[in-house]
Every structure is written in structure tokens, then in C-alpha cells.
Design a protein around this motif. Sequence first.
Motif, PDB file in Angstrom:
ATOM      1  N   THR A  74       0.808  -1.230   0.000  1.00 12.90           N
ATOM      2  CA  THR A  74       0.000   0.000   0.000  1.00 12.90           C
ATOM      3  C   THR A  74       0.837   1.275   0.000  1.00 12.90           C
ATOM      4  O   THR A  74       0.267   2.372   0.076  1.00 12.90           O
ATOM      5  N   ALA A  75       2.152   1.157  -0.070  1.00 17.41           N
ATOM      6  CA  ALA A  75       2.996   2.355  -0.083  1.00 17.41           C
ATOM      7  C   ALA A  75       2.757   3.149  -1.364  1.00 17.41           C
ATOM      8  O   ALA A  75       2.545   2.580  -2.442  1.00 17.41           O
ATOM      9  N   ALA A  76       2.812   4.459  -1.243  1.00 22.48           N
ATOM     10  CA  ALA A  76       2.528   5.318  -2.396  1.00 22.48           C
ATOM     11  C   ALA A  76       3.624   5.231  -3.450  1.00 22.48           C
ATOM     12  O   ALA A  76       3.352   5.309  -4.648  1.00 22.48           O
ATOM     13  N   ASP A  77       4.877   5.079  -3.001  1.00 25.64           N
ATOM     14  CA  ASP A  77       5.992   4.966  -3.948  1.00 25.64           C
ATOM     15  C   ASP A  77       7.118   4.177  -3.274  1.00 25.64           C
ATOM     16  O   ASP A  77       7.111   3.981  -2.046  1.00 25.64           O
ATOM     17  N   PRO A  78       8.105   3.706  -4.033  1.00 21.57           N
ATOM     18  CA  PRO A  78       9.157   2.857  -3.469  1.00 21.57           C
ATOM     19  C   PRO A  78       9.959   3.499  -2.342  1.00 21.57           C
ATOM     20  O   PRO A  78      10.520   2.783  -1.500  1.00 21.57           O
ATOM     21  N   SER A  79      10.043   4.815  -2.308  1.00 26.56           N
ATOM     22  CA  SER A  79      10.828   5.476  -1.254  1.00 26.56           C
ATOM     23  C   SER A  79      10.208   5.320   0.128  1.00 26.56           C
ATOM     24  O   SER A  79      10.863   5.590   1.132  1.00 26.56           O
ATOM     25  N   LYS A  80       8.942   4.898   0.170  1.00 23.93           N
ATOM     26  CA  LYS A  80       8.240   4.778   1.459  1.00 23.93           C
ATOM     27  C   LYS A  80       8.334   3.393   2.091  1.00 23.93           C
ATOM     28  O   LYS A  80       7.828   3.185   3.196  1.00 23.93           O
ATOM     29  N   VAL A  81       8.951   2.436   1.404  1.00 22.46           N
ATOM     30  CA  VAL A  81       8.863   1.055   1.884  1.00 22.46           C
ATOM     31  C   VAL A  81       9.927   0.699   2.910  1.00 22.46           C
ATOM     32  O   VAL A  81       9.757  -0.258   3.676  1.00 22.46           O
ATOM     33  N   ALA A  82      11.042   1.437   2.949  1.00 25.06           N
ATOM     34  CA  ALA A  82      12.155   1.042   3.827  1.00 25.06           C
ATOM     35  C   ALA A  82      11.724   0.989   5.289  1.00 25.06           C
ATOM     36  O   ALA A  82      12.022   0.028   6.010  1.00 25.06           O
ATOM     37  N   LEU A  83      11.010   2.033   5.739  1.00 22.03           N
ATOM     38  CA  LEU A  83      10.566   2.058   7.133  1.00 22.03           C
ATOM     39  C   LEU A  83       9.624   0.905   7.445  1.00 22.03           C
ATOM     40  O   LEU A  83       9.640   0.365   8.550  1.00 22.03           O
ATOM     41  N   ARG A  84       8.810   0.526   6.475  1.00 19.22           N
ATOM     42  CA  ARG A  84       7.866  -0.570   6.705  1.00 19.22           C
ATOM     43  C   ARG A  84       8.586  -1.899   6.932  1.00 19.22           C
ATOM     44  O   ARG A  84       8.117  -2.735   7.694  1.00 19.22           O
ATOM     45  N   THR A  85       9.690  -2.094   6.230  1.00 20.72           N
ATOM     46  CA  THR A  85      10.399  -3.371   6.368  1.00 20.72           C
ATOM     47  C   THR A  85      11.069  -3.518   7.727  1.00 20.72           C
ATOM     48  O   THR A  85      11.481  -4.622   8.092  1.00 20.72           O
ATOM     49  N   TYR A  86      11.181  -2.414   8.475  1.00 21.20           N
ATOM     50  CA  TYR A  86      11.719  -2.539   9.835  1.00 21.20           C
ATOM     51  C   TYR A  86      10.853  -3.470  10.671  1.00 21.20           C
ATOM     52  O   TYR A  86      11.338  -4.099  11.614  1.00 21.20           O
ATOM     53  N   ALA A  87       9.562  -3.539  10.338  1.00 24.82           N
ATOM     54  CA  ALA A  87       8.655  -4.437  11.053  1.00 24.82           C
ATOM     55  C   ALA A  87       9.019  -5.898  10.842  1.00 24.82           C
ATOM     56  O   ALA A  87       8.582  -6.771  11.600  1.00 24.82           O
ATOM     57  N   ILE A  88       9.797  -6.173   9.799  1.00 21.23           N
ATOM     58  CA  ILE A  88      10.285  -7.540   9.562  1.00 21.23           C
ATOM     59  C   ILE A  88      11.678  -7.713  10.130  1.00 21.23           C
ATOM     60  O   ILE A  88      11.977  -8.698  10.818  1.00 21.23           O
TER      61      ILE A  88
END
Length: 384
Positions: A280-294
Motif C-alpha cells: 500500500t505504499a505510495a511509492d518505493p521510497s516509502k517502503v524502507a521504514l515498513r520493512t523494519y517491522a520484519i
Amino acid sequence: MKSHLDEWRVALSGKFIPAILIAPLLVAALFGYMFRNSQINEAPIAVVDEDNSSYSRSFIDKVNATQYMDVTGVFNEAVAPETLMANEKYMAVIYLPRGMEELRLQGKSINVGLLIDNSMPSAVGNIRTGMQELITIENTSLSVGKLKVMGLGDEAAMGMAAPFSLQQRLLFNPTSDFIGFMVIGFVNVVALGITAIAAASIVPRLRVEGTLGEALRAPIALWSRVVPYAVVSCISLLLAFGLLKQLGGLRFVGSALAFIVPLLLYTLTVSLMGMVVGWTAADPSKVALRTYAIVYPSFMLSGVQVAPIIFPAPIQAISHMMPLTWLFKFIRGMGYRGGRLTYYVQEMGVFVAMIGILSLLVGLLTLRETRKAKLRANLSEAAA
């Protein structure tokens, strides 16, 4: 097939390939070299010998003969341990009491002091082990000598002095090798983060490019876009493990060919998990923080630093949801213990179940995204 080839083109032309191939190899090379000495031997020790007798000097020689300690300073007068260990010149101080030799001849108890600088607990464990072994041997030899003076034979004297004999071996990592748990943990966490970020960027990248709608018409093709990242990540980890084996002496006695099966299942699981997290990230630059959950829970709970069994039951349940936890089971089982792949059908079943659940989530997200696209199209038509 077109979307699959397109994703290979993106993976090969972007930063993913250099990152996933170079970063784990650099971590493996650096930490493999740093921790090639699996344990601390010849730790610097100070001895305060207030007796200064032939027996106390003989005892010091025995301390110095152990592989764990190196007597680098002997003092014949009382010195405060804080003074000796202030600048970390010595890691421990042994105190031999005045009258030590006389107490030995009289058969009386001798109190030997061992003061350890425990500000770095991981560095002093072998000092305690070495002293315990030395004291046990010294007690046994002194007891046997007294019994032999009383007329007993060697075997009878040994039986009375030490009736129990413990033969022990440390299996699979006898030297508590840092390479086998800490370094390989760091390598896997680095590769996990890179793979998760790359896979999490797939859908946001398609959204920015304006091709997500077309990709949604073929859900299986969209799902298969994670395959390039899983394959390359698998190859990268195999190369890193091989480098650790050659450079750092990593113990890996299992079949490398058979190990590809669980390793590929693991990287596919991580890639699908990344796709779900970044969907659901708007663009690829937003995904890094989300992967911290993994990445962060994997680092803390999967066994990189401590065995998951030490955690409370609810935390253990969470750790079992981490793919890295199960990869470590394969590394220890197949790599360190030399187990066959057929021994770990249940563990592979966990990966298959994870892949199934994540694939279902990808399907549900695809359906949700399709409905949203249709709703937007209907609104546009109505507005027109």
C-alpha cells in the motif's frame, strides 16, 4: 511470462543485485575475519602471591599452563583489585593466601581468591572454567596423595578421592565459535533487509509507473515478480556461507546442494512478506521504514543473539512467525549437525504454510486493489 521477465530486468538493472551480492559478502568477510578466534585464550591474569613459597610458585605455574590464562603479573604484597584492573591490563586477579604451603602440609583448607572483572561478561567465562578445572585437579591429586600414604593403592585411592568421573564433550560448536551464531546472524539480517526492501518496492514501483492496473489482470504473474529477488538472495547467502567457511572456519558439514531447498523456500517467504508489507505504499521510497517491522523482530527474536527458548511463551509464539527463526533451525540442523533434508519435512512444511498464507494475502490485496481501480473508473465515467 512478460511480467516475470520484466521483473528480472528491473532486478538486474537496479541496485538490488550489487546490494544483495556485495553487502552479505562484505559482512561475512569483515566479521569472519574479526571473529576468527572463536574464544578468548591466554587472558591476562595477575596473581597476588602473599605466601611466596615453592608450592605457591608451582600453583602459579599450573595456572599459567592452562590455555585460558596467561599470568602476566605476580605481586608478593597485597594490592587492591581495583588498582590492578583499573586500566584493563588484567582481566582477573588471583589471591594466594599467606601460609598456603603450610596449610597444604597440615591438610587444612586453603582459600584461594579469584576476582574477575565482569564488566565484559562474554570475555571472562573461560577464566572461571579454567580455574574450576585446576582446583578440581589439585584437590584430587592432594587427596590421592594422602590416601596413598595411608597404604592404599592407586586405583583404590582414586576411587575414594574421586568416585565419580564425568566425561563430557561439546558437540557441533565445541569452541563456542562466534562465526556459527553471531556472525552468520548478522549476515542473514543484512540479506533479509535488502531482500525485503527490494520485494516491498514491486507494487509501489508499478503504481508509480502506471502499470499496476495491467499487472493486476494477471495475479499469478504479479505474484511471480518476487521470484528474481528470492533466487538472487538465495545465491547471495550461499556465497556468503561459503566465504565464512573458507575465511572464518564456519562449521558446515551438511549437503550444500540439499540446503538450497530450504534456503530458497526461506528467501521466497521473505520476498512475499516484503511484497505484502510494501503493497500500500505510495511509492518505493516509502517502503524502507515498513520493512523494519520484519527486520527488527527477526534480529531480536529469531535466535541471532539468544536462543528463543529463553523468551516467555507469547514471545516464543511471535518468534515462530519469523522466517529467519526457521532458517536458523536449518542452519543448525543441516549445516552444523549434518542432518539430512528428510529430517526436516516439518520445518519445510512451515515455510510452505507461510508461503501459502502470504500468497493468499497477495491475492486478497490484488482483489482489493482491483475493486478500488474499478471504483475509480466508475466515478470517472460518472463525472464525465
